[in-house]
Design a protein around this motif. Structure first.
Motif, PDB file in Angstrom:
ATOM      1  N   ASN A  54       0.873  -1.174   0.000  1.00 23.42           N
ATOM      2  CA  ASN A  54       0.000   0.000   0.000  1.00 23.42           C
ATOM      3  C   ASN A  54       0.914   1.229   0.000  1.00 23.42           C
ATOM      4  O   ASN A  54       1.311   1.735   1.048  1.00 23.42           O
ATOM      5  CB  ASN A  54      -0.911   0.019   1.237  1.00 23.42           C
ATOM      6  N   CYS A  55       1.274   1.664  -1.196  1.00 24.76           N
ATOM      7  CA  CYS A  55       2.195   2.796  -1.336  1.00 24.76           C
ATOM      8  C   CYS A  55       1.377   4.088  -1.317  1.00 24.76           C
ATOM      9  O   CYS A  55       0.208   4.084  -1.698  1.00 24.76           O
ATOM     10  CB  CYS A  55       2.968   2.687  -2.643  1.00 24.76           C
ATOM     11  N   TYR A  56       2.004   5.174  -0.874  1.00 24.79           N
ATOM     12  CA  TYR A  56       1.223   6.407  -0.782  1.00 24.79           C
ATOM     13  C   TYR A  56       2.050   7.643  -1.129  1.00 24.79           C
ATOM     14  O   TYR A  56       3.285   7.614  -1.129  1.00 24.79           O
ATOM     15  CB  TYR A  56       0.613   6.570   0.618  1.00 24.79           C
ATOM     16  N   ALA A  57       1.303   8.721  -1.398  1.00 23.96           N
ATOM     17  CA  ALA A  57       1.902  10.042  -1.613  1.00 23.96           C
ATOM     18  C   ALA A  57       0.850  11.070  -1.243  1.00 23.96           C
ATOM     19  O   ALA A  57      -0.340  10.873  -1.500  1.00 23.96           O
ATOM     20  CB  ALA A  57       2.320  10.218  -3.067  1.00 23.96           C
ATOM     21  N   TYR A  58       1.284  12.145  -0.593  1.00 18.23           N
ATOM     22  CA  TYR A  58       0.355  13.242  -0.334  1.00 18.23           C
ATOM     23  C   TYR A  58       1.095  14.575  -0.332  1.00 18.23           C
ATOM     24  O   TYR A  58       2.300  14.632  -0.097  1.00 18.23           O
ATOM     25  CB  TYR A  58      -0.435  13.045   0.977  1.00 18.23           C
ATOM     26  N   SER A  59       0.338  15.631  -0.637  1.00 21.97           N
ATOM     27  CA  SER A  59       0.893  16.984  -0.640  1.00 21.97           C
ATOM     28  C   SER A  59      -0.160  17.925  -0.076  1.00 21.97           C
ATOM     29  O   SER A  59      -1.264  18.033  -0.612  1.00 21.97           O
ATOM     30  CB  SER A  59       1.293  17.408  -2.051  1.00 21.97           C
ATOM     31  N   ILE A  60       0.193  18.577   1.041  1.00 16.05           N
ATOM     32  CA  ILE A  60      -0.775  19.394   1.782  1.00 16.05           C
ATOM     33  C   ILE A  60      -0.166  20.754   2.103  1.00 16.05           C
ATOM     34  O   ILE A  60       1.011  20.853   2.427  1.00 16.05           O
ATOM     35  CB  ILE A  60      -1.170  18.682   3.103  1.00 16.05           C
ATOM     36  N   GLY A  61      -0.990  21.791   2.030  1.00 18.88           N
ATOM     37  CA  GLY A  61      -0.555  23.146   2.388  1.00 18.88           C
ATOM     38  C   GLY A  61      -0.303  24.005   1.165  1.00 18.88           C
ATOM     39  O   GLY A  61       0.064  23.501   0.108  1.00 18.88           O
TER      40      GLY A  61
END
Length: 219
Positions: A54-61
């Motif tokens: 379960n690979c992930y990526a996120y970008s916040i702000g």
């Protein structure tokens, strides 16, 4: 610092691809902070507990203050980073993506993995509702009944949505004005009503047009 406009996800979605018998399932979710991103990641791990990765990526702000990615056991740089590159390439903010892989028994090699994880994210975004939020203000306009027609005409001509209207002994209209047009709209209303309309900037907000409808956001 408020951005003039930015792309984000209004409604998350999913996308799936199959590469050499391996299933790649991308789940996209809008997130406001890192806590929401981590909770979403945990939710996906529980949902797909039997998957190999379960690979992930996120970008916040607004300045991408919280930007992370993980290969979750895949060879370094073959999953999380390519996933993040798709998000950054599409210039989308406040979003998290998890790509779940069910291994099909055939090795894809590093290039094959990069392509598969990238493509899965693209499919996930295609299955989501991506919108562009633009900066604006709520402009409260107070006028007598003789000025109402002129203000409605100006709003219609400039395609400015009327968020709310109140008719008593006077008329109060709340207009959604894009930031860049604020001065010009105020000038047009002042001239159109011979200075009789009172105007007050109520609050800053963001807005987006979705399927012909205007949505407003307080962020």
């Amino acid at each position: 610092m408020r951005m003039e406009q930015y792309k984000t996800v209004l409604e998350g979605g999913t996308g799936e691809i199959v590469e050499k018998k391996s299933r790649f399932i991308a789940t996209v979710r809008p997130v406001k902070n890192e806590e929401e991103a981590l909770a979403f990641l945990e939710e996906m791990r529980k949902k797909y507990w039997d998957a190999r990765h379960n690979c992930y990526a996120y970008s916040i702000g607004k300045n991408r203050e919280f930007t992370r990615c993980s290969d979750d056991g895949e060879p370094s740089g073959t999953a999380g980073r390519p996933m993040l590159d798709v998000i950054l390439g599409e210039d989308i903010y406040n979003v998290a993506v998890v790509v779940t892989r069910y291994f099909g028994g055939v090795l894809l090699g590093t290039g094959g993995l990069v392509r598969a994880y990238s493509k899965a994210v693209q499919e996930g975004l295609a299955g989501s509702l991506v919108i562009e939020k633009k900066k604006g203000i709520s402009l409260k306009v107070t006028t007598d009944y003789t000025g109402i027609g002129k203000i409605q005409y100006i709003a219609g001509e400039r395609q400015i949505p009327i968020l709310d209207s109140e008719y008593t002994d006077k008329v109060v209209l709340k207009l959604l004005v894009p930031d860049a047009e604020t001065e010009a709209v105020q000038k047009a209303i002042t001239e159109g009503t011979n200075g009789r309309a009172g105007m007050e900037k109520e609050k800053e907000l963001y807005f987006a047009k979705v399927n012909g409808e205007v949505l407003t956001f307080e962020d």
